[in-house]
Design a protein around this motif. Structure first.
Motif, PDB file in Angstrom:
ATOM      1  N   LEU A  30      75.250  13.779 -43.854  1.00 48.34           N
ATOM      2  CA  LEU A  30      75.637  12.444 -44.593  1.00 48.34           C
ATOM      3  C   LEU A  30      77.019  12.125 -44.074  1.00 48.34           C
ATOM      4  O   LEU A  30      77.756  12.821 -43.719  1.00 48.34           O
ATOM      5  N   HIS A  31      77.081  10.643 -43.897  1.00 45.48           N
ATOM      6  CA  HIS A  31      78.492  10.229 -43.619  1.00 45.48           C
ATOM      7  C   HIS A  31      79.152   9.137 -44.742  1.00 45.48           C
ATOM      8  O   HIS A  31      78.541   8.321 -44.999  1.00 45.48           O
ATOM      9  N   SER A  32      80.459   9.665 -44.862  1.00 39.72           N
ATOM     10  CA  SER A  32      81.043   8.621 -46.117  1.00 39.72           C
ATOM     11  C   SER A  32      81.241   7.451 -45.335  1.00 39.72           C
ATOM     12  O   SER A  32      81.064   6.547 -46.208  1.00 39.72           O
ATOM     13  N   ALA A  33      81.518   7.104 -44.227  1.00 38.88           N
ATOM     14  CA  ALA A  33      81.754   5.391 -43.787  1.00 38.88           C
ATOM     15  C   ALA A  33      80.347   4.967 -43.683  1.00 38.88           C
ATOM     16  O   ALA A  33      80.366   3.488 -43.888  1.00 38.88           O
ATOM     17  N   LEU A  34      79.226   5.711 -43.911  1.00 35.39           N
ATOM     18  CA  LEU A  34      77.708   4.924 -44.074  1.00 35.39           C
ATOM     19  C   LEU A  34      77.267   4.944 -45.737  1.00 35.39           C
ATOM     20  O   LEU A  34      76.137   4.882 -46.066  1.00 35.39           O
ATOM     21  N   GLY A  35      78.134   4.953 -46.547  1.00 33.99           N
ATOM     22  CA  GLY A  35      77.887   5.051 -48.014  1.00 33.99           C
ATOM     23  C   GLY A  35      77.204   6.422 -48.348  1.00 33.99           C
ATOM     24  O   GLY A  35      76.254   6.290 -49.097  1.00 33.99           O
ATOM     25  N   TYR A  36      77.510   7.459 -47.503  1.00 33.93           N
ATOM     26  CA  TYR A  36      76.743   8.737 -47.848  1.00 33.93           C
ATOM     27  C   TYR A  36      75.345   8.781 -47.355  1.00 33.93           C
ATOM     28  O   TYR A  36      74.690   9.378 -48.250  1.00 33.93           O
ATOM     29  N   GLY A  37      75.063   7.790 -46.360  1.00 35.30           N
ATOM     30  CA  GLY A  37      73.883   7.837 -45.748  1.00 35.30           C
ATOM     31  C   GLY A  37      73.839   8.645 -44.388  1.00 35.30           C
ATOM     32  O   GLY A  37      74.909   8.951 -44.106  1.00 35.30           O
ATOM     33  N   THR A  38      72.703   8.744 -44.089  1.00 34.15           N
ATOM     34  CA  THR A  38      72.434   9.615 -42.631  1.00 34.15           C
ATOM     35  C   THR A  38      72.620   8.108 -41.669  1.00 34.15           C
ATOM     36  O   THR A  38      72.453   6.961 -41.987  1.00 34.15           O
ATOM     37  N   PRO A  39      73.083   8.627 -40.447  1.00 34.58           N
ATOM     38  CA  PRO A  39      73.058   7.612 -39.288  1.00 34.58           C
ATOM     39  C   PRO A  39      71.635   6.860 -39.066  1.00 34.58           C
ATOM     40  O   PRO A  39      71.620   5.497 -38.840  1.00 34.58           O
ATOM     41  N   HIS A  40      70.630   7.771 -39.046  1.00 32.38           N
ATOM     42  CA  HIS A  40      69.361   7.194 -39.011  1.00 32.38           C
ATOM     43  C   HIS A  40      69.109   6.125 -40.031  1.00 32.38           C
ATOM     44  O   HIS A  40      68.649   5.120 -39.913  1.00 32.38           O
ATOM     45  N   GLU A  41      69.493   6.576 -41.484  1.00 29.99           N
ATOM     46  CA  GLU A  41      69.149   5.673 -42.569  1.00 29.99           C
ATOM     47  C   GLU A  41      70.019   4.190 -42.319  1.00 29.99           C
ATOM     48  O   GLU A  41      69.420   3.240 -42.582  1.00 29.99           O
ATOM     49  N   ALA A  42      71.326   4.456 -41.844  1.00 28.29           N
ATOM     50  CA  ALA A  42      72.081   3.260 -41.467  1.00 28.29           C
ATOM     51  C   ALA A  42      71.370   2.270 -40.443  1.00 28.29           C
ATOM     52  O   ALA A  42      71.548   1.101 -40.570  1.00 28.29           O
ATOM     53  N   ARG A  43      70.884   3.025 -39.435  1.00 27.58           N
ATOM     54  CA  ARG A  43      70.145   2.205 -38.390  1.00 27.58           C
ATOM     55  C   ARG A  43      69.206   1.380 -38.753  1.00 27.58           C
ATOM     56  O   ARG A  43      68.900   0.402 -38.673  1.00 27.58           O
ATOM     57  N   LEU A  44      68.366   2.255 -39.678  1.00 27.93           N
ATOM     58  CA  LEU A  44      66.989   1.257 -40.297  1.00 27.93           C
ATOM     59  C   LEU A  44      67.745   0.327 -41.140  1.00 27.93           C
ATOM     60  O   LEU A  44      67.100  -0.913 -41.131  1.00 27.93           O
ATOM     61  N   LYS A  45      68.645   0.537 -42.018  1.00 26.76           N
ATOM     62  CA  LYS A  45      69.103  -0.361 -42.923  1.00 26.76           C
ATOM     63  C   LYS A  45      69.582  -1.720 -42.386  1.00 26.76           C
ATOM     64  O   LYS A  45      69.445  -2.734 -42.767  1.00 26.76           O
ATOM     65  N   TYR A  46      70.337  -1.684 -41.202  1.00 26.71           N
ATOM     66  CA  TYR A  46      71.104  -2.591 -40.708  1.00 26.71           C
ATOM     67  C   TYR A  46      70.383  -3.345 -39.349  1.00 26.71           C
ATOM     68  O   TYR A  46      70.995  -4.153 -39.127  1.00 26.71           O
ATOM     69  N   SER A  47      69.225  -2.703 -39.020  1.00 27.68           N
ATOM     70  CA  SER A  47      68.814  -3.274 -37.831  1.00 27.68           C
ATOM     71  C   SER A  47      67.673  -4.439 -38.367  1.00 27.68           C
ATOM     72  O   SER A  47      66.983  -4.056 -39.328  1.00 27.68           O
ATOM     73  N   PRO A  48      67.616  -5.485 -37.733  1.00 30.28           N
ATOM     74  CA  PRO A  48      66.813  -6.439 -38.260  1.00 30.28           C
ATOM     75  C   PRO A  48      65.264  -6.099 -37.989  1.00 30.28           C
ATOM     76  O   PRO A  48      65.001  -5.335 -37.011  1.00 30.28           O
ATOM     77  N   ASP A  49      64.509  -6.518 -38.676  1.00 29.64           N
ATOM     78  CA  ASP A  49      63.056  -6.106 -38.741  1.00 29.64           C
ATOM     79  C   ASP A  49      62.383  -7.201 -37.319  1.00 29.64           C
ATOM     80  O   ASP A  49      62.693  -8.497 -37.240  1.00 29.64           O
ATOM     81  N   ILE A  50      62.020  -6.428 -36.151  1.00 31.59           N
ATOM     82  CA  ILE A  50      61.624  -7.051 -35.145  1.00 31.59           C
ATOM     83  C   ILE A  50      60.222  -6.845 -34.897  1.00 31.59           C
ATOM     84  O   ILE A  50      59.661  -5.627 -34.770  1.00 31.59           O
ATOM     85  N   ALA A  51      59.451  -7.976 -34.732  1.00 36.75           N
ATOM     86  CA  ALA A  51      58.024  -7.775 -34.768  1.00 36.75           C
ATOM     87  C   ALA A  51      58.090  -7.969 -33.251  1.00 36.75           C
ATOM     88  O   ALA A  51      58.445  -8.532 -32.404  1.00 36.75           O
ATOM     89  N   LEU A  52      56.797  -7.105 -32.688  1.00 36.41           N
ATOM     90  CA  LEU A  52      56.545  -6.706 -31.292  1.00 36.41           C
ATOM     91  C   LEU A  52      55.590  -8.130 -30.924  1.00 36.41           C
ATOM     92  O   LEU A  52      54.650  -8.551 -31.846  1.00 36.41           O
ATOM     93  N   ALA A  53      55.841  -8.438 -29.725  1.00 34.72           N
ATOM     94  CA  ALA A  53      54.929  -9.605 -29.360  1.00 34.72           C
ATOM     95  C   ALA A  53      53.733  -9.010 -28.790  1.00 34.72           C
ATOM     96  O   ALA A  53      53.185  -7.876 -28.630  1.00 34.72           O
ATOM     97  N   ALA A  54      52.547  -9.942 -29.087  1.00 35.35           N
ATOM     98  CA  ALA A  54      51.215  -9.573 -28.865  1.00 35.35           C
ATOM     99  C   ALA A  54      50.709  -9.191 -27.659  1.00 35.35           C
ATOM    100  O   ALA A  54      51.322  -9.668 -26.556  1.00 35.35           O
TER     101      ALA A  54
END
Length: 82
Positions: A58-82
């Protein structure tokens, strides 16, 4: 022998603070282990980073979330090209 000068300033503990913090945690967790091979050591370091450091710590600068959770939260949803 080829040497490369450090880019940090003399006497400044803040230049490498993030790296020093990471390596201190790594050494405290797996630093005294003797591995049978370089491949085994690399696998243990990778496992530590992926399973603990990024997903459980847990990281205090990430709102006591994990780096992985922060990456998922702040990364835009990207749809794969067909």
């Amino acid at each position: 022998m080829k040497l490369r000068q450090s880019t940090g300033r003399t006497g400044s503990c803040y230049d490498n603070a993030a790296a020093e913090s990471f390596f201190a945690i790594l050494k405290s967790e797996i630093g005294t282990t003797c591995w049978p091979s370089r491949e085994a050591a690399r696998a243990d370091v990778f496992r530590f980073i992926e399973m603990h450091y990024n997903r459980q710590r847990l990281h205090s600068a990430l709102g006591y979330g994990t780096p992985h959770e922060a990456r998922l939260k702040y990364s835009p949803d990207i749809a794969l090209a067909a």
